[in-house]
Design a protein around this motif. Structure first.
Motif, PDB file in Angstrom:
ATOM      1  N   SER A  62       0.817  -1.216   0.000  1.00 26.43           N
ATOM      2  CA  SER A  62       0.000   0.000   0.000  1.00 26.43           C
ATOM      3  C   SER A  62       0.857   1.275   0.000  1.00 26.43           C
ATOM      4  N   PHE A  63       2.193   1.118   0.008  1.00 22.22           N
ATOM      5  CA  PHE A  63       3.074   2.285  -0.068  1.00 22.22           C
ATOM      6  C   PHE A  63       3.041   2.889  -1.459  1.00 22.22           C
ATOM      7  N   GLY A  64       3.102   2.038  -2.478  1.00 25.82           N
ATOM      8  CA  GLY A  64       3.062   2.536  -3.842  1.00 25.82           C
ATOM      9  C   GLY A  64       3.864   1.667  -4.782  1.00 25.82           C
ATOM     10  N   ASP A  65       4.088   2.171  -5.988  1.00 25.50           N
ATOM     11  CA  ASP A  65       4.852   1.398  -6.957  1.00 25.50           C
ATOM     12  C   ASP A  65       5.769   2.277  -7.786  1.00 25.50           C
ATOM     13  N   PHE A  66       6.828   1.658  -8.266  1.00 26.96           N
ATOM     14  CA  PHE A  66       7.779   2.271  -9.177  1.00 26.96           C
ATOM     15  C   PHE A  66       7.542   1.648 -10.542  1.00 26.96           C
ATOM     16  N   HIS A  67       7.550   2.472 -11.580  1.00 29.37           N
ATOM     17  CA  HIS A  67       7.319   1.958 -12.929  1.00 29.37           C
ATOM     18  C   HIS A  67       7.966   2.903 -13.941  1.00 29.37           C
ATOM     19  N   GLY A  68       8.085   2.428 -15.159  1.00 26.14           N
ATOM     20  CA  GLY A  68       8.619   3.260 -16.218  1.00 26.14           C
ATOM     21  C   GLY A  68       7.510   4.054 -16.874  1.00 26.14           C
ATOM     22  N   ALA A  69       7.821   5.281 -17.249  1.00 21.85           N
ATOM     23  CA  ALA A  69       6.859   6.138 -17.939  1.00 21.85           C
ATOM     24  C   ALA A  69       7.625   7.033 -18.906  1.00 21.85           C
ATOM     25  N   ASP A  70       7.430   6.806 -20.201  1.00 17.30           N
ATOM     26  CA  ASP A  70       8.097   7.627 -21.217  1.00 17.30           C
ATOM     27  C   ASP A  70       9.613   7.676 -21.022  1.00 17.30           C
ATOM     28  N   SER A  71      10.216   6.514 -20.859  1.00 17.78           N
ATOM     29  CA  SER A  71      11.671   6.364 -20.700  1.00 17.78           C
ATOM     30  C   SER A  71      12.225   7.003 -19.434  1.00 17.78           C
ATOM     31  N   THR A  72      11.388   7.231 -18.442  1.00 15.45           N
ATOM     32  CA  THR A  72      11.849   7.723 -17.146  1.00 15.45           C
ATOM     33  C   THR A  72      11.210   6.875 -16.051  1.00 15.45           C
ATOM     34  N   ALA A  73      11.762   6.971 -14.862  1.00 21.04           N
ATOM     35  CA  ALA A  73      11.192   6.264 -13.720  1.00 21.04           C
ATOM     36  C   ALA A  73      10.094   7.125 -13.101  1.00 21.04           C
ATOM     37  N   ALA A  74       9.068   6.462 -12.623  1.00 19.78           N
ATOM     38  CA  ALA A  74       7.967   7.180 -11.985  1.00 19.78           C
ATOM     39  C   ALA A  74       7.545   6.426 -10.726  1.00 19.78           C
ATOM     40  N   PHE A  75       6.968   7.155  -9.793  1.00 18.31           N
ATOM     41  CA  PHE A  75       6.447   6.572  -8.555  1.00 18.31           C
ATOM     42  C   PHE A  75       4.996   6.979  -8.414  1.00 18.31           C
ATOM     43  N   ARG A  76       4.176   6.009  -8.060  1.00 21.27           N
ATOM     44  CA  ARG A  76       2.760   6.279  -7.807  1.00 21.27           C
ATOM     45  C   ARG A  76       2.463   5.842  -6.379  1.00 21.27           C
ATOM     46  N   ALA A  77       1.973   6.759  -5.573  1.00 19.09           N
ATOM     47  CA  ALA A  77       1.656   6.442  -4.181  1.00 19.09           C
ATOM     48  C   ALA A  77       0.506   5.461  -4.104  1.00 19.09           C
TER      49      ALA A  77
END
Length: 90
Positions: A62-77
């Motif tokens: 429930s903390f969140g996730d790390f993923h790729g978005a448009d060749s960059t790293a992104a975090f979603r809470a």
């Protein structure tokens, strides 16, 4: 908060076990090795970076996730983190 503060605070929280009893405290250098393995260093990528680069999403409950978005790293809470930040629940 810088990396050393994160290490010190995390090490300080490892002394109590989940059942309320006192356990062995992790040494700050052990916490640092875990953080470096997860997030990486200048010399070596961490397992999160490697997974995101391979197109995987790394979900931390429930903390969140790390993923790729448009060749960059992104975090979603995640839900729990978002709720805590919005109204201080927890």
């Amino acid at each position: 908060m810088d990396k050393q503060q994160l290490i010190d605070r995390t090490a300080g929280r490892t002394e109590a076990s989940g059942d309320g009893e006192r356990g062995e405290r992790l040494a700050p250098q052990d916490v640092e090795r875990v953080l470096d393995a997860l997030f990486g260093t200048v010399e070596h990528p961490g397992v999160i970076a490697e997974a995101v680069r391979a197109g995987e999403t790394v979900v931390l409950g429930s903390f969140g996730d790390f993923h790729g978005a448009d060749s960059t790293a992104a975090f979603r809470a995640g839900k729990a983190l978002a709720a805590y930040l919005q109204d201080g629940t927890g």
